[in-house]
Design an enzyme around this catalytic site. Sequence first.
Site, mmCIF file in Angstrom:
data_model
loop_
_atom_site.group_PDB
_atom_site.id
_atom_site.type_symbol
_atom_site.label_atom_id
_atom_site.label_comp_id
_atom_site.label_asym_id
_atom_site.label_seq_id
_atom_site.Cartn_x
_atom_site.Cartn_y
_atom_site.Cartn_z
ATOM 1 N N ARG A 34 98.352 -24.200 28.940
ATOM 2 C CA ARG A 34 99.338 -23.710 28.034
ATOM 3 C C ARG A 34 100.113 -24.646 27.469
ATOM 4 O O ARG A 34 101.418 -24.079 28.132
ATOM 5 C CB ARG A 34 98.395 -22.865 26.926
ATOM 6 C CG ARG A 34 97.272 -22.520 26.771
ATOM 7 C CD ARG A 34 96.502 -24.723 25.592
ATOM 8 N NE ARG A 34 94.777 -23.358 25.273
ATOM 9 C CZ ARG A 34 94.249 -23.739 26.084
ATOM 10 N NH1 ARG A 34 94.480 -24.832 26.760
ATOM 11 N NH2 ARG A 34 92.744 -23.539 25.509
ATOM 12 N N ASP A 69 100.106 -31.733 32.115
ATOM 13 C CA ASP A 69 98.780 -31.505 30.953
ATOM 14 C C ASP A 69 98.705 -31.024 30.219
ATOM 15 O O ASP A 69 97.374 -31.323 28.596
ATOM 16 C CB ASP A 69 97.120 -31.086 32.350
ATOM 17 C CG ASP A 69 95.976 -31.645 31.049
ATOM 18 O OD1 ASP A 69 96.000 -32.859 30.951
ATOM 19 O OD2 ASP A 69 95.563 -30.997 30.987
ATOM 20 N N GLU A 92 102.102 -30.679 21.562
ATOM 21 C CA GLU A 92 101.058 -31.659 21.806
ATOM 22 C C GLU A 92 100.320 -31.732 20.560
ATOM 23 O O GLU A 92 99.036 -33.095 20.886
ATOM 24 C CB GLU A 92 99.914 -31.340 22.987
ATOM 25 C CG GLU A 92 99.030 -30.249 22.637
ATOM 26 C CD GLU A 92 97.721 -30.330 23.988
ATOM 27 O OE1 GLU A 92 98.654 -29.546 25.231
ATOM 28 O OE2 GLU A 92 96.693 -29.579 23.956
ATOM 29 N N HIS A 123 96.252 -33.732 28.063
ATOM 30 C CA HIS A 123 94.797 -32.435 28.287
ATOM 31 C C HIS A 123 93.614 -32.773 28.440
ATOM 32 O O HIS A 123 92.637 -33.088 27.630
ATOM 33 C CB HIS A 123 95.173 -31.769 26.668
ATOM 34 C CG HIS A 123 95.217 -30.325 26.428
ATOM 35 N ND1 HIS A 123 95.268 -29.614 25.953
ATOM 36 C CD2 HIS A 123 93.747 -29.834 26.936
ATOM 37 C CE1 HIS A 123 95.672 -27.785 26.438
ATOM 38 N NE2 HIS A 123 94.063 -28.476 26.639
#
Length: 335
Positions: free
Chosen positions: A235, A259, A264, A296
């Site tokens: 996360r 990622d 985000e 993500h």
Amino acid sequence: MRMILFSSRQYDRDTFSEANASFHYELHFQESSLDSETAILAHGYDVVCPFVNDTVDAAVLEQLHAGGTRLIALRSAGFNHVELAAAARLDLPVLHVPAYSPHAVAEHAVGLILALNRRLPRAVARTREGDFSLTGLLGFDLHGKTVGIVGTGVIGRTFGRIMAGFGMQAIAYDPGSPAAELLALGAQYVPLDTLLGSADIVSLHCPLVPATYHMIDAAALAKMKRGAMLINTGRGGLVESNALVGALKSGQLGHLGLDVYEEEGGLFFEDHSDTPLLDDVLARLLMFPNVIVTAHQAFFTREAMNEIAQTTLGNVKAWCDGAPVNVVRHAPARG
Ligand code: NAI
């Protein structure tokens, strides 16, 4: 049973519609994300299905509850975006998808490692331009190097198995019990600081909870081996993004694969290519040749999507049948 899926895209529509053939719920696919302004759209829906960057705080939960919602069925493993205390107070059960193809996330972490190490984005861009030179593309053998796994739950263990296949020595940190299968592969459990100081590659696979928020900050980056690689498919909030820029500039951090990103929300899962990127930290990170950011997508394989849809709808059914499963407890120890 009426269920609304916030932040849904065509791929959600496809997989959930297919899985729903055996459940027959009334599904409503809502493109908007869930927040205090859009919660009204859930009025009259028994089940609300948010995605990872939706806002599921106390105010939103109160609106949902007042609108008749009786169940929050997450379509994710992580639940850090849900204010669990408020849900418990409102007697709104929160269900999640604890495990779906751990291979999807673990394999994406490996993909980031290989792409960074062997400079694949740069190499591909070069050959497309007719530039077949190798300068600047020098990588290193993974074989014989040390990988540090932070969080050895389902995904961390899967990742560890793959990295052992490359001939890497695994060291791990997890406040829970050591994973027998990693021990059997020769992995050693060590304190976090030891892991940071010894690993050539550090990969984060723990949940975002208060204890892990910004676990990789400027001080932690300074403890890493100079030039090491950091991979975050966990996360965004696990890493203090501001600290990354300095560590990359000084060369302390050699490679970075993200990622997930702290900020985000409102950015990932959308096409913003026609507008300037307003997040200065992310814009700066994207300028480094030794940084790769994906939006993500680690979970995003056909197998994982099918499992997510099946488990989410199965969770709803189990709850309807009075035998709830995959309930997120108010004081979670696991993600
Ligand atoms: P899991 O619950 O099986 O494992 C999490 C592990 O982290 C547990 O062993 C737990 O003891 C450990 N942990 C807890 N606190 C820790 C700490 N302070 N330091 C180190 N380890 C700690 O969860 P799973 O399925 O392996 O997923 C891990 C995380 O990956 C999820 O919480 C989620 O945030 C993230 N994830 C990301 C996806 C993506 O698409 N990028 C998709 C799915 C999950």
